[in-house]
Design a protein around this motif. Structure first.
Motif, PDB file in Angstrom:
ATOM      1  N   ALA A 119      -9.581   9.737   3.104  1.00 26.64           N
ATOM      2  CA  ALA A 119     -10.895  10.323   3.396  1.00 26.64           C
ATOM      3  C   ALA A 119     -10.924  11.764   2.944  1.00 26.64           C
ATOM      4  O   ALA A 119     -11.318  12.659   3.652  1.00 26.64           O
ATOM      5  CB  ALA A 119     -11.199  10.210   4.884  1.00 26.64           C
ATOM      6  N   ARG A 120     -10.464  11.967   1.702  1.00 30.57           N
ATOM      7  CA  ARG A 120     -10.372  13.344   1.206  1.00 30.57           C
ATOM      8  C   ARG A 120     -11.766  13.916   0.961  1.00 30.57           C
ATOM      9  O   ARG A 120     -12.681  13.217   0.536  1.00 30.57           O
ATOM     10  CB  ARG A 120      -9.590  13.367  -0.096  1.00 30.57           C
ATOM     11  N   ARG A 121     -11.913  15.183   1.207  1.00 29.95           N
ATOM     12  CA  ARG A 121     -13.154  15.875   0.929  1.00 29.95           C
ATOM     13  C   ARG A 121     -12.897  16.953  -0.086  1.00 29.95           C
ATOM     14  O   ARG A 121     -11.879  17.629  -0.033  1.00 29.95           O
ATOM     15  CB  ARG A 121     -13.672  16.557   2.192  1.00 29.95           C
ATOM     16  N   ALA A 122     -13.828  17.115  -1.034  1.00 30.14           N
ATOM     17  CA  ALA A 122     -13.679  18.218  -1.976  1.00 30.14           C
ATOM     18  C   ALA A 122     -13.901  19.533  -1.231  1.00 30.14           C
ATOM     19  O   ALA A 122     -14.536  19.556  -0.177  1.00 30.14           O
ATOM     20  CB  ALA A 122     -14.703  18.062  -3.095  1.00 30.14           C
ATOM     21  N   ASN A 123     -13.401  20.626  -1.789  1.00 34.47           N
ATOM     22  CA  ASN A 123     -13.634  21.966  -1.239  1.00 34.47           C
ATOM     23  C   ASN A 123     -13.365  22.016   0.254  1.00 34.47           C
ATOM     24  O   ASN A 123     -14.242  22.323   1.054  1.00 34.47           O
ATOM     25  CB  ASN A 123     -15.084  22.403  -1.502  1.00 34.47           C
TER      26      ASN A 123
ATOM     27  N   PHE B 175     -10.493  26.563  13.820  1.00 40.02           N
ATOM     28  CA  PHE B 175      -9.776  25.288  13.693  1.00 40.02           C
ATOM     29  C   PHE B 175      -9.973  24.646  12.320  1.00 40.02           C
ATOM     30  O   PHE B 175     -11.005  24.831  11.677  1.00 40.02           O
ATOM     31  CB  PHE B 175     -10.261  24.306  14.777  1.00 40.02           C
ATOM     32  N   ASP B 176      -8.959  23.873  11.919  1.00 38.67           N
ATOM     33  CA  ASP B 176      -9.082  23.083  10.690  1.00 38.67           C
ATOM     34  C   ASP B 176      -9.872  21.797  10.954  1.00 38.67           C
ATOM     35  O   ASP B 176     -10.655  21.354  10.121  1.00 38.67           O
ATOM     36  CB  ASP B 176      -7.685  22.716  10.170  1.00 38.67           C
ATOM     37  N   TYR B 177      -9.612  21.178  12.119  1.00 39.89           N
ATOM     38  CA  TYR B 177     -10.291  19.926  12.460  1.00 39.89           C
ATOM     39  C   TYR B 177     -10.853  20.002  13.870  1.00 39.89           C
ATOM     40  O   TYR B 177     -10.169  20.465  14.796  1.00 39.89           O
ATOM     41  CB  TYR B 177      -9.334  18.724  12.360  1.00 39.89           C
ATOM     42  N   ILE B 178     -12.077  19.536  14.009  1.00 38.84           N
ATOM     43  CA  ILE B 178     -12.694  19.423  15.327  1.00 38.84           C
ATOM     44  C   ILE B 178     -13.020  17.942  15.509  1.00 38.84           C
ATOM     45  O   ILE B 178     -13.819  17.373  14.755  1.00 38.84           O
ATOM     46  CB  ILE B 178     -13.970  20.284  15.418  1.00 38.84           C
TER      47      ILE B 178
ATOM     48  N   ARG C  50      -2.615  11.375   7.845  1.00 40.22           N
ATOM     49  CA  ARG C  50      -2.351  11.726   6.444  1.00 40.22           C
ATOM     50  C   ARG C  50      -3.514  11.322   5.544  1.00 40.22           C
ATOM     51  O   ARG C  50      -3.860  12.033   4.596  1.00 40.22           O
ATOM     52  CB  ARG C  50      -1.057  11.061   5.967  1.00 40.22           C
ATOM     53  N   ARG C  51      -4.095  10.157   5.833  1.00 40.70           N
ATOM     54  CA  ARG C  51      -5.241   9.719   5.008  1.00 40.70           C
ATOM     55  C   ARG C  51      -6.420  10.668   5.192  1.00 40.70           C
ATOM     56  O   ARG C  51      -7.178  10.898   4.248  1.00 40.70           O
ATOM     57  CB  ARG C  51      -5.637   8.287   5.387  1.00 40.70           C
ATOM     58  N   ILE C  52      -6.593  11.184   6.389  1.00 35.71           N
ATOM     59  CA  ILE C  52      -7.685  12.145   6.601  1.00 35.71           C
ATOM     60  C   ILE C  52      -7.455  13.385   5.743  1.00 35.71           C
ATOM     61  O   ILE C  52      -8.399  13.978   5.212  1.00 35.71           O
ATOM     62  CB  ILE C  52      -7.807  12.495   8.103  1.00 35.71           C
ATOM     63  N   LEU C  53      -6.196  13.738   5.545  1.00 31.35           N
ATOM     64  CA  LEU C  53      -5.875  14.876   4.668  1.00 31.35           C
ATOM     65  C   LEU C  53      -6.012  14.524   3.185  1.00 31.35           C
ATOM     66  O   LEU C  53      -5.833  15.373   2.324  1.00 31.35           O
ATOM     67  CB  LEU C  53      -4.447  15.354   4.942  1.00 31.35           C
ATOM     68  N   GLY C  54      -6.275  13.255   2.899  1.00 30.43           N
ATOM     69  CA  GLY C  54      -6.488  12.862   1.508  1.00 30.43           C
ATOM     70  C   GLY C  54      -5.334  12.130   0.870  1.00 30.43           C
ATOM     71  O   GLY C  54      -5.404  11.747  -0.297  1.00 30.43           O
ATOM     72  N   GLU C  55      -4.252  11.919   1.612  1.00 28.16           N
ATOM     73  CA  GLU C  55      -3.115  11.197   1.039  1.00 28.16           C
ATOM     74  C   GLU C  55      -3.410   9.702   0.980  1.00 28.16           C
ATOM     75  O   GLU C  55      -4.116   9.167   1.827  1.00 28.16           O
ATOM     76  CB  GLU C  55      -1.852  11.432   1.881  1.00 28.16           C
ATOM     77  N   ASP C  56      -2.830   9.059  -0.015  1.00 27.85           N
ATOM     78  CA  ASP C  56      -3.001   7.614  -0.179  1.00 27.85           C
ATOM     79  C   ASP C  56      -1.800   6.937   0.485  1.00 27.85           C
ATOM     80  O   ASP C  56      -0.721   6.876  -0.086  1.00 27.85           O
ATOM     81  CB  ASP C  56      -3.052   7.315  -1.678  1.00 27.85           C
ATOM     82  N   VAL C  57      -1.962   6.507   1.707  1.00 34.32           N
ATOM     83  CA  VAL C  57      -0.840   5.976   2.493  1.00 34.32           C
ATOM     84  C   VAL C  57      -1.058   4.488   2.753  1.00 34.32           C
ATOM     85  O   VAL C  57      -2.119   4.091   3.240  1.00 34.32           O
ATOM     86  CB  VAL C  57      -0.739   6.720   3.858  1.00 34.32           C
ATOM     87  N   PRO C  58      -0.066   3.655   2.444  1.00 31.26           N
ATOM     88  CA  PRO C  58      -0.245   2.212   2.680  1.00 31.26           C
ATOM     89  C   PRO C  58      -0.374   1.871   4.164  1.00 31.26           C
ATOM     90  O   PRO C  58       0.044   2.650   5.026  1.00 31.26           O
ATOM     91  CB  PRO C  58       1.024   1.578   2.111  1.00 31.26           C
ATOM     92  N   LEU C  59      -0.936   0.705   4.450  1.00 30.68           N
ATOM     93  CA  LEU C  59      -1.004   0.240   5.837  1.00 30.68           C
ATOM     94  C   LEU C  59       0.407   0.144   6.406  1.00 30.68           C
ATOM     95  O   LEU C  59       1.356  -0.166   5.681  1.00 30.68           O
ATOM     96  CB  LEU C  59      -1.694  -1.123   5.916  1.00 30.68           C
ATOM     97  N   THR C  60       0.527   0.388   7.694  1.00 29.13           N
ATOM     98  CA  THR C  60       1.855   0.430   8.305  1.00 29.13           C
ATOM     99  C   THR C  60       2.254  -0.891   8.957  1.00 29.13           C
ATOM    100  O   THR C  60       3.373  -1.014   9.432  1.00 29.13           O
ATOM    101  CB  THR C  60       1.922   1.555   9.354  1.00 29.13           C
ATOM    102  N   ILE C  61       1.307  -1.829   9.054  1.00 32.50           N
ATOM    103  CA  ILE C  61       1.707  -3.131   9.612  1.00 32.50           C
ATOM    104  C   ILE C  61       1.312  -4.242   8.644  1.00 32.50           C
ATOM    105  O   ILE C  61       0.326  -4.132   7.916  1.00 32.50           O
ATOM    106  CB  ILE C  61       1.084  -3.416  11.005  1.00 32.50           C
ATOM    107  N   ASN C  62       2.101  -5.295   8.659  1.00 34.35           N
ATOM    108  CA  ASN C  62       1.814  -6.438   7.810  1.00 34.35           C
ATOM    109  C   ASN C  62       1.085  -7.509   8.607  1.00 34.35           C
ATOM    110  O   ASN C  62       1.553  -7.921   9.653  1.00 34.35           O
ATOM    111  CB  ASN C  62       3.115  -7.063   7.287  1.00 34.35           C
ATOM    112  N   ILE C  63      -0.045  -7.917   8.116  1.00 33.19           N
ATOM    113  CA  ILE C  63      -0.760  -9.023   8.736  1.00 33.19           C
ATOM    114  C   ILE C  63      -0.854 -10.130   7.698  1.00 33.19           C
ATOM    115  O   ILE C  63      -1.466  -9.962   6.661  1.00 33.19           O
ATOM    116  CB  ILE C  63      -2.190  -8.620   9.150  1.00 33.19           C
ATOM    117  N   ASN C  64      -0.190 -11.230   7.964  1.00 32.35           N
ATOM    118  CA  ASN C  64      -0.222 -12.321   6.965  1.00 32.35           C
ATOM    119  C   ASN C  64      -1.139 -13.450   7.394  1.00 32.35           C
ATOM    120  O   ASN C  64      -1.327 -13.690   8.548  1.00 32.35           O
ATOM    121  CB  ASN C  64       1.192 -12.864   6.764  1.00 32.35           C
TER     122      ASN C  64
END
Ligand code: ADP
Ligand code: MG
Length: 255
Positions: free
Chosen positions: A5-9, A122-125, A241-255
């Motif tokens: 969920a990266r935001r420009a600027n 603050f950085d995040y509210i 981390r995704r809120i900071l814009g990183e591309d992070v895979p899901l942490t659980i496997n659902i099959n």
């Protein structure tokens, strides 16, 4: 799949946490995403709007430390920094607690004024909106990011879809989905959707999947941080981390 969920600027960001139903995990999400952002070095303020039903002080382990709340601020008795409590056990994390008065007028203009004022500190509210009423709606509308929390059960998903559509119509387009309380064997149960069905039904981009994890329940009730290696902690750390814009895979496997 890219889930961030990266935001420009980048400047300070207001995040509203909402859901179509109670008990889906809005407060839990607010508390743990806030902890996650704080752990990444971001100065984070939690604002709790669940008037009369405060819980974030318990979840963050500071219920005996809270001396003031947003109600006193709205009544003009104290300034907003006085209404803010530092979470002593977590660097960078602060809370403005909900009032205990369930009948108090939320006064959205004043709350948005507070959030705007707090941007400089603050950085995040993160606003735990506790639901959507006409007054909370204008707070949600002003947020740069809306986290829609749903569980995979059919009732909750439908209400999440209705709320999400409503927000879209009102031009609240920056919504992201958090699917909470996902059990590893949920496909066996007819009352639950699988993750694709949840995403298709609610119709917004996924930001995270949080497993049903008893650590979340226990640590929330005791006001303790999650053990870092438990499935719930990994899911929230990834969401932060995704809120900071990183591309992070899901942490659980659902099959
Ligand atoms: N992923 C999860 N796993 C286990 N329990 C959870 C999870 N998410 C939330 N809970 C529990 O569900 C209950 C309701 O969560 P809460 O965050 O208070 O919901 P809301 O704020 O939407 O009403 C709490 O007891 C909380 O500990
Ligand atoms: Mg709540």
């Amino acid at each position: 799949m890219r889930i961030s969920a990266r935001r420009a600027n980048f400047m300070s960001q207001i995040i509203a946490v909402t859901a179509g139903k109670g008990g889906t995990g809005k407060s839990t999400t607010s508390a743990n995403v806030a902890r996650g952002l704080a752990a990444l070095g971001k100065r984070t303020l939690l604002v709790e709007l669940d008037f009369g039903l405060r819980c974030l002080d318990i979840m963050l382990g500071i219920k005996d430390k809270v001396k003031h709340d947003i109600g006193e601020y709205l009544e003009g008795k104290i300034d907003i920094l006085t209404a803010t409590t530092k979470v002593e056990t977590v660097e960078n994390l602060y809370l403005v607690c909900a009032t205990r008065n369930p009948f108090m007028d939320i006064n959205p203009e004043k709350i948005m004024g507070v959030c705007e004022e707090m941007r400089q500190h603050f950085d995040y509210i993160i606003i735990d909106t506790a639901g959507v009423g006409s007054s909370v709606f204008s707070v949600i509308k002003a947020a740069e990011l809306i986290l829609m929390v749903t569980t995979p059960d059919t009732v909750c998903v439908r209400d999440g879809a209705i709320l999400s559509d409503f927000l879209y119509v009102k031009n609240c387009t920056n919504q992201r989905l958090i699917i909470n309380k996902v059990s590893q064997n949920f496909k066996d149960e007819e009352i639950l959707y699988d993750l694709d069905e949840v995403m298709d039904s609610v119709g917004i981009q996924l930001l995270g999947v949080v497993p049903e994890d008893n650590n979340i329940k226990v640590c929330g009730a005791k006001g303790m941080p999650l053990p870092p290696t438990c499935p719930g902690a990994k899911a929230y750390a990834a969401i932060a981390r995704r809120i900071l814009g990183e591309d992070v895979p899901l942490t659980i496997n659902i099959n």
